[in-house]
Write a protein that holds these residues in place. Structure first.
Motif, PDB file in Angstrom:
ATOM      1  N   UNK A  14       0.835  -1.196   0.000  1.00 21.19           N
ATOM      2  CA  UNK A  14       0.000   0.000   0.000  1.00 21.19           C
ATOM      3  C   UNK A  14       0.875   1.253   0.000  1.00 21.19           C
ATOM      4  N   UNK A  15       0.484   2.236  -0.808  1.00 21.72           N
ATOM      5  CA  UNK A  15       1.247   3.488  -0.863  1.00 21.72           C
ATOM      6  C   UNK A  15       0.482   4.649  -0.249  1.00 21.72           C
ATOM      7  N   UNK A  16      -0.788   4.423   0.079  1.00 16.03           N
ATOM      8  CA  UNK A  16      -1.614   5.467   0.661  1.00 16.03           C
ATOM      9  C   UNK A  16      -1.800   5.164   2.142  1.00 16.03           C
ATOM     10  N   UNK A  17      -1.501   6.145   2.988  1.00 15.43           N
ATOM     11  CA  UNK A  17      -1.640   5.997   4.433  1.00 15.43           C
ATOM     12  C   UNK A  17      -3.103   6.226   4.819  1.00 15.43           C
ATOM     13  N   UNK A  18      -3.772   5.166   5.268  1.00 12.74           N
ATOM     14  CA  UNK A  18      -5.202   5.220   5.577  1.00 12.74           C
ATOM     15  C   UNK A  18      -5.482   6.212   6.703  1.00 12.74           C
ATOM     16  N   UNK A  19      -4.639   6.224   7.725  1.00 12.13           N
ATOM     17  CA  UNK A  19      -4.846   7.147   8.840  1.00 12.13           C
ATOM     18  C   UNK A  19      -4.745   8.603   8.392  1.00 12.13           C
ATOM     19  N   UNK A  47     -13.139   4.678  -0.937  1.00 15.22           N
ATOM     20  CA  UNK A  47     -12.877   3.266  -0.642  1.00 15.22           C
ATOM     21  C   UNK A  47     -12.235   3.115   0.732  1.00 15.22           C
ATOM     22  N   UNK A  48     -11.339   4.021   1.100  1.00 20.75           N
ATOM     23  CA  UNK A  48     -10.619   3.904   2.364  1.00 20.75           C
ATOM     24  C   UNK A  48     -11.419   4.395   3.568  1.00 20.75           C
ATOM     25  N   UNK A  49     -12.432   5.210   3.339  1.00 19.50           N
ATOM     26  CA  UNK A  49     -13.213   5.746   4.461  1.00 19.50           C
ATOM     27  C   UNK A  49     -14.578   5.093   4.582  1.00 19.50           C
TER      28      UNK A  49
END
Length: 50
Positions: A14-19, A47-49
């Protein structure tokens, strides 16, 4: 090839930090503005939220 824990195929990291995405959405209050600020697509933010 076998699937599961022993598989050599783990997928792309993963390259996107979910936090960071969630923090930015909370701070700005708008998913579109958060996506623009982070330089990622709106669909990634949704998608991440979800």
């Amino acid at each position: 090839m076998a699937k599961g824990e022993d598989s050599p195929f783990k997928g792309r990291p993963a390259t996107i930090d979910v936090d960071k995405v969630r923090e930015t959405v909370a701070r700005l209050g708008n998913k579109t503005h958060a996506a623009r600020e982070l330089g990622i697509s709106r669909q990634s933010v949704y998608r991440l939220t979800a």
